[in-house]
Design an enzyme around this catalytic site. Sequence first.
Site, PDB file in Angstrom:
ATOM      1  CE  LYS A   1      -4.139   1.867   0.339  1.00 26.13           C
ATOM      2  NZ  LYS A   1      -5.017   1.904  -0.841  1.00 26.13           N
TER       3      LYS A   1
ATOM      4  CG  ASP B   1      -4.613 -12.973   8.321  1.00 24.54           C
ATOM      5  OD1 ASP B   1      -5.163 -14.021   7.946  1.00 24.54           O
ATOM      6  OD2 ASP B   1      -4.689 -12.550   9.488  1.00 24.54           O
TER       7      ASP B   1
ATOM      8  CG  ASP C   1      -9.166 -16.184   5.054  1.00 29.15           C
ATOM      9  OD1 ASP C   1      -8.175 -16.931   5.160  1.00 29.15           O
ATOM     10  OD2 ASP C   1     -10.029 -16.066   5.946  1.00 29.15           O
TER      11      ASP C   1
END
Length: 363
Positions: free
Chosen positions: A191, A247, A251
Amino acid sequence: MKAKVIILPGDGIGPEVIGAATDILQSVACKFGHDFLIKSYLLGGCAIDSYGTALPEETLEACLEADAVLLGAVGGPKWDDPTAKHRPEQGLLGLRKALGLFANLRPVKPHPDLLEASPLRRERLEGVDLLVVRELTGGIYFGQPRERRTHNGEVQAVDTMTYTESEIRRVAKLAFEAAGQRRRKVTSVDKANVLECSRLWRQTVAEVALAYPDISLEDLLVDAAAMHLITRPATFDVIVTANLFGDILTDEASVLSGSMGNLPSASLGETQNRHGYPRGLYEPIHGSAPDIAGRGIANPIGAILSTAMMLRHSFGLEDEANAIETAVAATLSEGYRTVDLAPAGQEGLSTQDIGQIITGKLA
Ligand code: NAD
Protein backbone atom coordinates in the site's frame (compact mmCIF):
# COMPACT_ATOMS: atom_id res chain seq x y z
CA MET A 1 14.13 -41.73 7.28
CA LYS A 2 13.68 -41.25 11.02
CA ALA A 3 11.84 -38.05 11.87
CA LYS A 4 10.19 -36.48 14.87
CA VAL A 5 6.86 -34.84 14.08
CA ILE A 6 4.95 -32.83 16.68
CA ILE A 7 1.22 -32.55 16.11
CA LEU A 8 -0.77 -29.70 17.64
CA PRO A 9 -4.42 -30.54 16.93
CA GLY A 10 -5.66 -27.38 18.71
CA ASP A 11 -9.34 -26.48 18.95
CA GLY A 12 -12.65 -26.98 17.15
CA ILE A 13 -12.22 -29.02 13.96
CA GLY A 14 -8.41 -29.02 14.46
CA PRO A 15 -8.32 -32.48 16.11
CA GLU A 16 -10.70 -33.89 13.45
CA VAL A 17 -8.63 -32.81 10.43
CA ILE A 18 -5.31 -33.59 12.13
CA GLY A 19 -6.63 -37.09 12.90
CA ALA A 20 -7.10 -37.70 9.16
CA ALA A 21 -3.71 -36.11 8.34
CA THR A 22 -1.93 -38.24 10.94
CA ASP A 23 -3.48 -41.41 9.51
CA ILE A 24 -2.11 -40.59 6.09
CA LEU A 25 1.31 -39.75 7.52
CA GLN A 26 1.40 -43.14 9.21
CA SER A 27 0.36 -44.86 5.98
CA VAL A 28 3.13 -43.07 4.09
CA ALA A 29 5.63 -44.19 6.74
CA CYS A 30 4.43 -47.77 6.35
CA LYS A 31 4.37 -47.78 2.53
CA PHE A 32 7.69 -46.01 1.99
CA GLY A 33 9.57 -47.52 4.94
CA HIS A 34 10.02 -44.44 7.15
CA ASP A 35 9.98 -44.14 10.91
CA PHE A 36 7.96 -41.07 11.98
CA LEU A 37 7.78 -40.53 15.72
CA ILE A 38 4.53 -38.57 16.14
CA LYS A 39 3.73 -36.85 19.45
CA SER A 40 0.77 -34.63 20.29
CA TYR A 41 0.83 -31.45 22.43
CA LEU A 42 -1.64 -28.73 23.40
CA LEU A 43 -1.77 -25.27 21.80
CA GLY A 44 -4.45 -22.57 21.81
CA GLY A 45 -7.73 -22.66 23.70
CA CYS A 46 -7.30 -26.24 24.92
CA ALA A 47 -3.90 -25.25 26.36
CA ILE A 48 -5.44 -22.24 28.13
CA ASP A 49 -7.95 -24.62 29.73
CA SER A 50 -5.26 -27.06 30.90
CA TYR A 51 -2.24 -24.84 31.54
CA GLY A 52 -3.62 -21.30 31.79
CA THR A 53 -1.52 -20.26 28.76
CA ALA A 54 -1.97 -20.69 25.00
CA LEU A 55 1.63 -21.80 24.44
CA PRO A 56 2.74 -24.04 27.34
CA GLU A 57 6.46 -24.41 27.94
CA GLU A 58 6.43 -28.14 27.16
CA THR A 59 4.69 -27.55 23.81
CA LEU A 60 7.28 -24.96 22.83
CA GLU A 61 10.17 -27.18 23.91
CA ALA A 62 8.82 -30.14 21.94
CA CYS A 63 8.39 -27.99 18.81
CA LEU A 64 11.92 -26.59 19.14
CA GLU A 65 13.27 -30.17 19.19
CA ALA A 66 11.06 -31.46 16.36
CA ASP A 67 11.95 -31.96 12.71
CA ALA A 68 8.56 -30.51 11.72
CA VAL A 69 5.27 -29.44 13.32
CA LEU A 70 1.75 -30.14 12.04
CA LEU A 71 -0.99 -27.89 13.39
CA GLY A 72 -4.81 -27.99 13.15
CA ALA A 73 -6.33 -24.66 14.19
CA VAL A 74 -6.80 -22.65 17.35
CA GLY A 75 -9.60 -20.53 18.79
CA GLY A 76 -13.32 -20.57 19.32
CA PRO A 77 -16.16 -18.72 21.06
CA LYS A 78 -15.22 -20.12 24.47
CA TRP A 79 -12.00 -18.05 24.45
CA ASP A 80 -13.30 -15.03 22.51
CA ASP A 81 -13.47 -12.53 25.41
CA PRO A 82 -11.51 -9.54 23.99
CA THR A 83 -10.47 -8.47 27.51
CA ALA A 84 -9.04 -11.91 28.41
CA LYS A 85 -5.33 -11.95 29.30
CA HIS A 86 -4.74 -15.23 27.48
CA ARG A 87 -6.07 -15.75 23.94
CA PRO A 88 -5.65 -18.81 21.69
CA GLU A 89 -4.02 -16.92 18.79
CA GLN A 90 -1.24 -15.75 21.13
CA GLY A 91 -0.15 -19.40 21.14
CA LEU A 92 0.10 -19.52 17.36
CA LEU A 93 1.77 -16.12 16.97
CA GLY A 94 4.19 -16.97 19.79
CA LEU A 95 5.06 -20.31 18.23
CA ARG A 96 5.70 -18.78 14.78
CA LYS A 97 7.92 -16.16 16.38
CA ALA A 98 9.80 -18.66 18.59
CA LEU A 99 10.48 -20.96 15.63
CA GLY A 100 11.60 -17.96 13.52
CA LEU A 101 9.06 -18.78 10.81
CA PHE A 102 9.11 -15.61 8.76
CA ALA A 103 7.38 -16.86 5.59
CA ASN A 104 4.06 -18.58 5.08
CA LEU A 105 3.61 -20.34 1.73
CA ARG A 106 0.05 -20.88 0.55
CA PRO A 107 -0.39 -22.56 -2.83
CA VAL A 108 -3.76 -22.20 -4.57
CA LYS A 109 -4.42 -24.49 -7.55
CA PRO A 110 -8.09 -25.38 -7.93
CA HIS A 111 -8.76 -29.00 -8.85
CA PRO A 112 -10.30 -29.09 -12.36
CA ASP A 113 -13.32 -31.03 -11.09
CA LEU A 114 -13.99 -28.50 -8.32
CA LEU A 115 -14.35 -25.41 -10.49
CA GLU A 116 -18.13 -25.52 -10.03
CA ALA A 117 -17.67 -25.38 -6.22
CA SER A 118 -16.31 -21.83 -6.49
CA PRO A 119 -18.66 -18.85 -6.91
CA LEU A 120 -16.39 -17.63 -9.72
CA ARG A 121 -17.10 -18.51 -13.34
CA ARG A 122 -15.20 -21.50 -14.75
CA GLU A 123 -13.38 -19.41 -17.38
CA ARG A 124 -11.93 -17.15 -14.66
CA LEU A 125 -10.59 -20.17 -12.75
CA GLU A 126 -9.04 -22.12 -15.59
CA GLY A 127 -5.24 -22.04 -15.33
CA VAL A 128 -5.14 -20.66 -11.78
CA ASP A 129 -1.93 -21.85 -10.11
CA LEU A 130 -0.57 -19.32 -7.65
CA LEU A 131 1.53 -19.24 -4.52
CA VAL A 132 1.10 -16.56 -1.87
CA VAL A 133 4.22 -15.91 0.21
CA ARG A 134 3.07 -14.03 3.28
CA GLU A 135 5.52 -12.36 5.68
CA LEU A 136 4.70 -13.92 9.02
CA THR A 137 6.62 -12.52 11.96
CA GLY A 138 6.66 -8.77 11.33
CA GLY A 139 4.29 -5.96 10.49
CA ILE A 140 1.26 -4.80 12.41
CA TYR A 141 0.68 -8.14 14.17
CA PHE A 142 3.88 -7.71 16.16
CA GLY A 143 4.77 -3.97 16.17
CA GLN A 144 4.95 -2.05 19.45
CA PRO A 145 3.27 -0.18 20.98
CA ARG A 146 -0.02 -2.04 20.88
CA GLU A 147 -2.30 -0.83 23.58
CA ARG A 148 -5.40 0.97 24.70
CA ARG A 149 -4.82 4.37 26.23
CA THR A 150 -6.66 7.54 27.04
CA HIS A 151 -6.42 10.32 24.48
CA ASN A 152 -8.26 13.62 24.84
CA GLY A 153 -10.50 12.04 27.46
CA GLU A 154 -11.56 9.00 25.42
CA VAL A 155 -10.28 5.48 24.90
CA GLN A 156 -7.87 5.12 21.99
CA ALA A 157 -6.48 1.86 20.59
CA VAL A 158 -3.04 1.71 18.96
CA ASP A 159 -1.38 -0.93 16.79
CA THR A 160 1.96 -0.35 15.12
CA MET A 161 3.18 -1.50 11.72
CA THR A 162 6.94 -1.82 11.43
CA TYR A 163 9.22 -3.50 8.90
CA THR A 164 12.99 -3.57 8.70
CA GLU A 165 14.84 -3.94 5.41
CA SER A 166 16.20 -7.34 6.43
CA GLU A 167 12.70 -8.66 7.27
CA ILE A 168 11.51 -7.63 3.81
CA ARG A 169 14.63 -8.86 2.02
CA ARG A 170 14.54 -12.42 3.39
CA VAL A 171 10.90 -13.02 2.50
CA ALA A 172 11.34 -11.39 -0.93
CA LYS A 173 14.33 -13.66 -1.62
CA LEU A 174 12.25 -16.70 -0.72
CA ALA A 175 9.51 -15.53 -3.11
CA PHE A 176 11.98 -15.05 -6.00
CA GLU A 177 13.53 -18.47 -5.32
CA ALA A 178 10.05 -20.03 -5.40
CA ALA A 179 9.19 -18.20 -8.63
CA GLY A 180 12.38 -19.61 -10.18
CA GLN A 181 10.89 -23.09 -9.74
CA ARG A 182 7.56 -21.98 -11.21
CA ARG A 183 6.48 -19.50 -13.96
CA ARG A 184 9.08 -16.84 -13.12
CA LYS A 185 6.83 -14.00 -12.07
CA VAL A 186 6.62 -12.23 -8.71
CA THR A 187 3.82 -9.83 -7.80
CA SER A 188 4.68 -7.72 -4.77
CA VAL A 189 1.59 -6.38 -3.00
CA ASP A 190 1.72 -3.29 -0.78
CA LYS A 191 0.00 0.00 0.00
CA ALA A 192 2.88 2.23 -1.06
CA ASN A 193 0.61 5.16 -1.91
CA VAL A 194 -0.24 5.53 1.81
CA LEU A 195 2.10 3.58 4.10
CA GLU A 196 5.78 4.27 4.77
CA CYS A 197 6.27 0.56 5.57
CA SER A 198 4.97 -0.23 2.10
CA ARG A 199 7.33 2.26 0.44
CA LEU A 200 10.27 0.53 2.12
CA TRP A 201 8.73 -2.81 1.11
CA ARG A 202 8.51 -1.81 -2.57
CA GLN A 203 12.03 -0.36 -2.66
CA THR A 204 13.57 -3.40 -0.95
CA VAL A 205 11.75 -5.92 -3.15
CA ALA A 206 12.98 -4.02 -6.23
CA GLU A 207 16.57 -4.27 -4.90
CA VAL A 208 16.20 -8.02 -4.30
CA ALA A 209 14.80 -8.41 -7.84
CA LEU A 210 18.11 -7.22 -9.33
CA ALA A 211 19.65 -10.56 -8.38
CA TYR A 212 16.94 -12.40 -10.34
CA PRO A 213 17.04 -10.86 -13.85
CA ASP A 214 15.10 -13.77 -15.40
CA ILE A 215 12.11 -13.27 -13.07
CA SER A 216 9.61 -10.52 -13.79
CA LEU A 217 8.42 -8.26 -10.99
CA GLU A 218 5.03 -6.57 -10.83
CA ASP A 219 4.04 -4.16 -8.02
CA LEU A 220 0.37 -3.96 -7.06
CA LEU A 221 -1.48 -1.97 -4.44
CA VAL A 222 -3.36 -4.25 -2.08
CA ASP A 223 -6.77 -2.86 -3.04
CA ALA A 224 -6.06 -3.55 -6.73
CA ALA A 225 -4.65 -6.98 -5.85
CA ALA A 226 -7.89 -7.86 -4.06
CA MET A 227 -9.77 -7.02 -7.24
CA HIS A 228 -7.39 -8.76 -9.65
CA LEU A 229 -7.50 -11.97 -7.58
CA ILE A 230 -11.13 -12.18 -8.65
CA THR A 231 -10.95 -10.68 -12.16
CA ARG A 232 -7.69 -12.25 -13.43
CA PRO A 233 -6.48 -14.86 -10.93
CA ALA A 234 -4.77 -16.99 -13.57
CA THR A 235 -2.25 -14.21 -14.31
CA PHE A 236 -0.58 -14.55 -10.89
CA ASP A 237 2.36 -16.82 -10.20
CA VAL A 238 4.02 -15.88 -6.88
CA ILE A 239 2.48 -13.13 -4.75
CA VAL A 240 4.67 -11.75 -1.94
CA THR A 241 3.16 -9.50 0.67
CA ALA A 242 3.19 -8.28 4.28
CA ASN A 243 1.59 -10.10 7.19
CA LEU A 244 -1.75 -8.25 7.35
CA PHE A 245 -2.33 -8.10 3.58
CA GLY A 246 -1.36 -11.77 3.20
CA ASP A 247 -3.77 -12.82 5.92
CA ILE A 248 -6.68 -11.21 4.09
CA LEU A 249 -5.70 -12.01 0.49
CA THR A 250 -5.14 -15.72 1.22
CA ASP A 251 -8.67 -16.11 2.56
CA GLU A 252 -9.91 -14.38 -0.58
CA ALA A 253 -7.75 -16.67 -2.72
CA SER A 254 -9.17 -19.72 -0.95
CA VAL A 255 -12.51 -19.01 -2.62
CA LEU A 256 -10.86 -19.87 -5.95
CA SER A 257 -10.36 -23.43 -4.76
CA GLY A 258 -13.99 -24.01 -3.80
CA SER A 259 -13.52 -24.23 -0.01
CA MET A 260 -11.19 -23.01 2.73
CA GLY A 261 -11.01 -26.63 3.77
CA ASN A 262 -8.93 -27.52 0.70
CA LEU A 263 -5.90 -25.33 1.23
CA PRO A 264 -2.61 -26.21 2.93
CA SER A 265 0.21 -23.98 4.08
CA ALA A 266 3.83 -24.18 5.12
CA SER A 267 5.58 -21.73 7.40
CA LEU A 268 9.33 -21.69 6.95
CA GLY A 269 12.25 -19.88 8.52
CA GLU A 270 16.01 -19.96 8.67
CA THR A 271 16.49 -22.79 11.15
CA GLN A 272 17.11 -26.28 9.86
CA ASN A 273 16.14 -29.64 11.28
CA ARG A 274 18.66 -32.44 11.82
CA HIS A 275 18.15 -33.61 8.22
CA GLY A 276 19.36 -30.24 6.91
CA TYR A 277 15.92 -29.08 5.71
CA PRO A 278 13.87 -26.14 7.07
CA ARG A 279 12.10 -27.02 10.31
CA GLY A 280 8.63 -25.89 9.26
CA LEU A 281 5.17 -25.51 10.72
CA TYR A 282 2.46 -26.95 8.49
CA GLU A 283 -1.22 -26.14 8.83
CA PRO A 284 -4.40 -25.89 6.78
CA ILE A 285 -5.31 -22.24 6.19
CA HIS A 286 -8.75 -22.52 7.78
CA GLY A 287 -9.65 -21.78 11.39
CA SER A 288 -11.28 -23.95 14.02
CA ALA A 289 -14.74 -23.68 12.36
CA PRO A 290 -16.76 -23.79 15.60
CA ASP A 291 -19.99 -23.88 13.55
CA ILE A 292 -19.24 -27.45 12.40
CA ALA A 293 -16.85 -28.67 15.13
CA GLY A 294 -17.62 -32.04 16.72
CA ARG A 295 -19.86 -33.20 13.85
CA GLY A 296 -17.20 -35.16 11.97
CA ILE A 297 -17.91 -33.35 8.69
CA ALA A 298 -14.86 -31.06 8.37
CA ASN A 299 -12.93 -31.26 5.12
CA PRO A 300 -9.47 -32.66 5.97
CA ILE A 301 -7.90 -32.03 2.53
CA GLY A 302 -6.09 -28.83 3.62
CA ALA A 303 -4.56 -30.69 6.57
CA ILE A 304 -3.67 -33.71 4.42
CA LEU A 305 -2.05 -31.50 1.75
CA SER A 306 -0.17 -29.70 4.55
CA THR A 307 1.30 -33.09 5.41
CA ALA A 308 2.46 -33.41 1.79
CA MET A 309 4.12 -29.98 2.04
CA MET A 310 5.83 -31.14 5.24
CA LEU A 311 7.25 -34.23 3.55
CA ARG A 312 8.52 -32.11 0.65
CA HIS A 313 9.95 -29.07 2.46
CA SER A 314 11.09 -30.45 5.84
CA PHE A 315 12.12 -34.00 4.83
CA GLY A 316 12.96 -33.74 1.11
CA LEU A 317 10.57 -36.65 0.41
CA GLU A 318 9.28 -35.53 -2.98
CA ASP A 319 7.88 -38.93 -4.07
CA GLU A 320 5.92 -39.30 -0.84
CA ALA A 321 4.55 -35.74 -1.13
CA ASN A 322 3.52 -36.41 -4.74
CA ALA A 323 1.85 -39.67 -3.67
CA ILE A 324 -0.40 -37.79 -1.22
CA GLU A 325 -1.22 -35.04 -3.73
CA THR A 326 -2.01 -37.61 -6.41
CA ALA A 327 -4.26 -39.54 -4.00
CA VAL A 328 -6.18 -36.35 -3.13
CA ALA A 329 -6.56 -35.41 -6.81
CA ALA A 330 -7.76 -38.93 -7.71
CA THR A 331 -10.29 -38.88 -4.87
CA LEU A 332 -11.74 -35.59 -6.11
CA SER A 333 -11.67 -36.72 -9.76
CA GLU A 334 -13.77 -39.74 -8.82
CA GLY A 335 -16.40 -37.41 -7.37
CA TYR A 336 -15.90 -37.95 -3.63
CA ARG A 337 -16.90 -34.78 -1.76
CA THR A 338 -17.06 -33.58 1.84
CA VAL A 339 -20.09 -31.55 2.92
CA ASP A 340 -18.50 -28.18 2.09
CA LEU A 341 -17.80 -29.31 -1.50
CA ALA A 342 -20.91 -31.39 -2.21
CA PRO A 343 -23.30 -29.91 -4.78
CA ALA A 344 -26.76 -28.95 -3.49
CA GLY A 345 -28.88 -32.05 -2.89
CA GLN A 346 -25.88 -34.37 -2.58
CA GLU A 347 -24.87 -35.70 0.82
CA GLY A 348 -21.22 -35.13 1.69
CA LEU A 349 -18.77 -37.64 3.14
CA SER A 350 -17.52 -37.52 6.71
CA THR A 351 -13.97 -36.43 7.61
CA GLN A 352 -13.06 -40.00 8.44
CA ASP A 353 -14.55 -41.52 5.27
CA ILE A 354 -12.81 -39.17 2.85
CA GLY A 355 -9.59 -39.60 4.82
CA GLN A 356 -9.79 -43.35 4.40
CA ILE A 357 -10.55 -43.06 0.68
CA ILE A 358 -7.51 -40.83 0.17
CA THR A 359 -5.32 -43.18 2.23
CA GLY A 360 -6.55 -46.12 0.16
CA LYS A 361 -5.36 -44.40 -3.01
CA LEU A 362 -1.77 -43.91 -1.86
CA ALA A 363 0.35 -45.48 -4.59
P1 NAD B 1 -12.92 -20.57 9.92
O1 NAD B 1 -11.87 -20.80 8.90
O2 NAD B 1 -12.81 -21.38 11.14
O3 NAD B 1 -14.36 -20.84 9.26
C1 NAD B 1 -14.87 -20.06 8.18
C2 NAD B 1 -15.98 -20.86 7.49
O4 NAD B 1 -15.38 -21.90 6.72
C3 NAD B 1 -16.94 -21.54 8.46
O5 NAD B 1 -18.24 -21.52 7.91
C4 NAD B 1 -16.43 -22.96 8.53
O6 NAD B 1 -17.42 -23.91 8.83
C5 NAD B 1 -15.84 -23.17 7.15
N1 NAD B 1 -14.70 -24.09 7.20
C6 NAD B 1 -13.46 -23.80 7.65
N2 NAD B 1 -12.69 -24.87 7.57
C7 NAD B 1 -13.44 -25.86 7.07
C8 NAD B 1 -13.19 -27.23 6.77
N3 NAD B 1 -11.98 -27.79 6.96
N4 NAD B 1 -14.20 -27.98 6.27
C9 NAD B 1 -15.41 -27.43 6.06
N5 NAD B 1 -15.71 -26.14 6.31
C10 NAD B 1 -14.73 -25.36 6.82
O7 NAD B 1 -12.90 -19.02 10.27
P2 NAD B 1 -13.73 -18.21 11.39
O8 NAD B 1 -15.10 -18.77 11.51
O9 NAD B 1 -13.54 -16.79 11.01
O10 NAD B 1 -12.92 -18.45 12.73
C11 NAD B 1 -13.28 -19.44 13.69
C12 NAD B 1 -12.21 -19.48 14.77
O11 NAD B 1 -10.98 -19.93 14.17
C13 NAD B 1 -11.91 -18.12 15.41
O12 NAD B 1 -11.71 -18.33 16.80
C14 NAD B 1 -10.62 -17.66 14.74
O13 NAD B 1 -9.86 -16.83 15.57
C15 NAD B 1 -9.93 -19.00 14.52
N6 NAD B 1 -8.96 -19.01 13.41
C16 NAD B 1 -7.83 -19.75 13.64
C17 NAD B 1 -6.90 -19.84 12.63
C18 NAD B 1 -5.67 -20.69 12.86
O14 NAD B 1 -5.64 -21.42 13.84
N7 NAD B 1 -4.67 -20.65 12.01
C19 NAD B 1 -7.09 -19.21 11.39
C20 NAD B 1 -8.28 -18.51 11.20
C21 NAD B 1 -9.22 -18.42 12.23
